[in-house]
Design an enzyme around this catalytic site. Structure first.
Site, PDB file in Angstrom:
ATOM      1  N   ASN A 150      13.661  -6.662 -52.828  1.00 13.54           N
ATOM      2  CA  ASN A 150      14.551  -7.096 -51.737  1.00 13.54           C
ATOM      3  C   ASN A 150      14.743  -8.608 -51.734  1.00 13.54           C
ATOM      4  OD1 ASN A 150      14.694  -4.424 -50.735  1.00 13.54           O
ATOM      5  ND2 ASN A 150      12.721  -4.735 -49.758  1.00 13.54           N
ATOM      6  N   ARG A 155      15.902 -17.488 -54.125  1.00 19.36           N
ATOM      7  CA  ARG A 155      14.749 -17.379 -53.224  1.00 19.36           C
ATOM      8  C   ARG A 155      13.466 -17.077 -54.003  1.00 19.36           C
ATOM      9  NH1 ARG A 155      12.428 -13.310 -49.342  1.00 19.36           N
ATOM     10  NH2 ARG A 155      11.642 -14.536 -47.589  1.00 19.36           N
ATOM     11  N   ARG A 205       4.979  -8.946 -49.631  1.00 16.79           N
ATOM     12  CA  ARG A 205       4.683  -9.067 -51.064  1.00 16.79           C
ATOM     13  C   ARG A 205       3.312  -9.687 -51.304  1.00 16.79           C
ATOM     14  NH1 ARG A 205       9.384 -11.193 -49.654  1.00 16.79           N
ATOM     15  NH2 ARG A 205      11.290 -10.018 -50.106  1.00 16.79           N
ATOM     16  N   LYS A 249       2.929   2.531 -52.618  1.00 12.93           N
ATOM     17  CA  LYS A 249       4.154   2.646 -51.831  1.00 12.93           C
ATOM     18  C   LYS A 249       4.241   1.489 -50.854  1.00 12.93           C
ATOM     19  CE  LYS A 249       5.265   7.468 -52.134  1.00 12.93           C
ATOM     20  NZ  LYS A 249       6.038   8.503 -51.461  1.00 12.93           N
ATOM     21  N   PRO A 290      15.663  -1.377 -67.007  1.00 14.68           N
ATOM     22  CA  PRO A 290      15.412  -1.450 -65.570  1.00 14.68           C
ATOM     23  C   PRO A 290      16.637  -0.963 -64.793  1.00 14.68           C
ATOM     24  CG  PRO A 290      14.754  -3.489 -66.674  1.00 14.68           C
ATOM     25  CD  PRO A 290      15.547  -2.692 -67.659  1.00 14.68           C
ATOM     26  N   ASP A 292      18.390  -0.348 -61.074  1.00 16.57           N
ATOM     27  CA  ASP A 292      18.464  -0.476 -59.621  1.00 16.57           C
ATOM     28  C   ASP A 292      19.735   0.223 -59.157  1.00 16.57           C
ATOM     29  OD1 ASP A 292      20.485  -2.184 -60.395  1.00 16.57           O
ATOM     30  OD2 ASP A 292      19.663  -3.964 -59.424  1.00 16.57           O
ATOM     31  N   HIS A 294      22.491  -0.977 -58.389  1.00 14.30           N
ATOM     32  CA  HIS A 294      23.656  -1.572 -59.036  1.00 14.30           C
ATOM     33  C   HIS A 294      23.880  -0.947 -60.417  1.00 14.30           C
ATOM     34  CE1 HIS A 294      26.493  -4.732 -60.164  1.00 14.30           C
ATOM     35  NE2 HIS A 294      25.854  -4.799 -61.314  1.00 14.30           N
ATOM     36  N   GLN A 336      21.571  -4.063 -71.899  1.00 11.19           N
ATOM     37  CA  GLN A 336      21.725  -4.123 -70.448  1.00 11.19           C
ATOM     38  C   GLN A 336      21.616  -5.555 -69.942  1.00 11.19           C
ATOM     39  OE1 GLN A 336      18.625  -3.198 -67.905  1.00 11.19           O
ATOM     40  NE2 GLN A 336      19.905  -2.734 -66.148  1.00 11.19           N
ATOM     41  N   PHE A 340      24.212  -7.149 -67.436  1.00  9.05           N
ATOM     42  CA  PHE A 340      23.693  -7.706 -66.182  1.00  9.05           C
ATOM     43  C   PHE A 340      24.139  -9.154 -66.024  1.00  9.05           C
ATOM     44  CE2 PHE A 340      20.593  -9.858 -63.569  1.00  9.05           C
ATOM     45  CZ  PHE A 340      20.289  -8.957 -62.569  1.00  9.05           C
TER      46      PHE A 340
END
Length: 371
Positions: A150, A155, A205, A249, A290, A292, A294, A336, A340
């Site tokens: 996220n 950042r 995190r 999780k 990988p 996601d 997207h 990829q 990306f």
């Protein structure tokens, strides 16, 4: 009076004896595309065309001309005093860069093969040459990508900088800017590490960074993590997914500090995504893709692949990875990376997905504040 800090060397014309070069045309490597596309978070464009960052416990500045990759390495401080300028040990430093950028992999031939198999790849390839996958230190790569959940590139970069300043060894100062090594596992596994990370703005995190560091220290160790380079892809991913920062999780809803974790139902695919990033960028698994939301959307909308159901489950993650491996072959993860990077640069998706990280799922998508 404190000694003056070392000066940044941004061009071989300044102190030419302190620079070395390797043959490397832009078709094999584009620093501006590779170092800013969310594979690594330790480099910054210190002046136009010059990239300064930390690699292998040293500070480097890199730049390119049409035929060569130029670099200079800065000495480490001793007792707070700047090191004497020294010419880099050519054989050793050349090999560090060759290994990091995996320059033994011929990129133009791969681009040709991907373009022959995939007309959509062919459309973006000419505008984005020289995009290759880095070969990073497994510990640094793993703990960095745990921070991408996220999150977005700018950042994450700021978070990793704070992590290194708080826990890492200071290497040197260039002009007024300090540079630090990536922290040791023992530093991040300490009893107070989670609390310190939360104070640095890591939110939920913090628990997973310190927890994974502790699990590695108490389990397979840094060298055991590195040895995953020699095992099959599925086995390496299984081991990574057993780590608390990857396999545990992350509950939906608000954490103790008010920061929202990943949405319910997203955990399994998100864990696989972090593991796949580490497999691809640190553990020599060129076939790792990988995935996601997207990438899932690209597979469905641009390639017409009827994969997965209404959500990105671990099964859908596997099916999408298998689809791209079937299309692009054994270096599917590298292909990829090009796609990306092209999307990141062209901003073809809605603004919320620009500047996203490989391991994240959109820009501040769960209400995170600024760094």
């Amino acid at each position: 009076r404190p000694p003056a800090p070392m000066k940044l060397r941004d061009s071989p014309s300044a102190c030419p004896s302190l620079w070395r070069s390797l043959p490397c045309p832009p078709a094999e490597l584009r620093l501006d595309l590779v170092l800013s596309s969310g594979q690594t978070f330790r480099w910054w464009e210190s002046s136009p065309g010059a990239w300064t960052g930390v690699l292998g416990g040293r500070v480097w500045t890199l730049r390119q001309d049409p035929d060569r990759l130029w670099y200079t390495v800065y000495g480490e401080e001793e007792d707070g005093r700047p090191a004497e300028a020294a010419k880099p040990d050519g054989a050793e430093t050349d090999q560090i860069l060759r290994d990091y950028f995996q320059l033994d992999v011929g990129l133009p031939a791969l681009y040709c093969a991907w373009g022959a198999a995939d007309p959509l790849f062919r459309k973006v390839a000419d505008d984005f040459p020289g995009v290759r996958v880095l070969r990073q230190d497994p510990v640094e790569c793993l703990l960095s990508f745990i921070c991408t959940s996220n999150n977005h590139i700018s950042r994450i970069t700021a978070m990793i900088e704070r992590l290194c300043q708080a826990f890492g060894r200071r290497l040197c100062r260039l002009d007024a800017r300090p540079f630090h090594a990536f922290p040791s596992l023992s530093a991040l596994a300490g009893a107070d590490a989670e609390a310190r990370l939360r104070a640095l703005g890591f939110g939920y995190r913090a628990k997973f960074v310190s927890g994974s560091a502790r699990a590695i220290v108490e389990g397979l160790g840094a060298e055991g993590l590195r040895r995953l380079r020699a095992v099959p892809y599925a086995e390496a991913r299984r081991v990574l997914c057993a780590l608390p920062g990857v396999g545990a999780k992350v509950g939906a809803g608000m954490g103790r500090d008010g920061e929202r974790g990943p949405a319910a139902g997203a955990d399994g695919a998100a864990r696989r995504q972090v593991a796949d990033c580490v497999c691809l960028m640190a553990l020599d698994k060129a076939e790792a893709v990988p995935v996601d939301t997207h990438v899932w959307r690209i597979a469905r909308q641009r390639y017409g692949a009827a994969l997965g159901g209404r959500s990105l489950t671990p099964r859908a993650h596997q099916e999408i990875g298998d689809f791209f491996r079937g299309l692009w072959g054994p270096h599917a993860g590298w292909a990829q990376a090009v796609v990306f990077c092209a999307d990141l640069r062209k901003g073809q998706e809605p603004a919320g997905s620009r500047d996203r990280a490989w391991g994240g799922r959109g820009r501040d998508s769960c209400g995170d504040g600024p760094p």
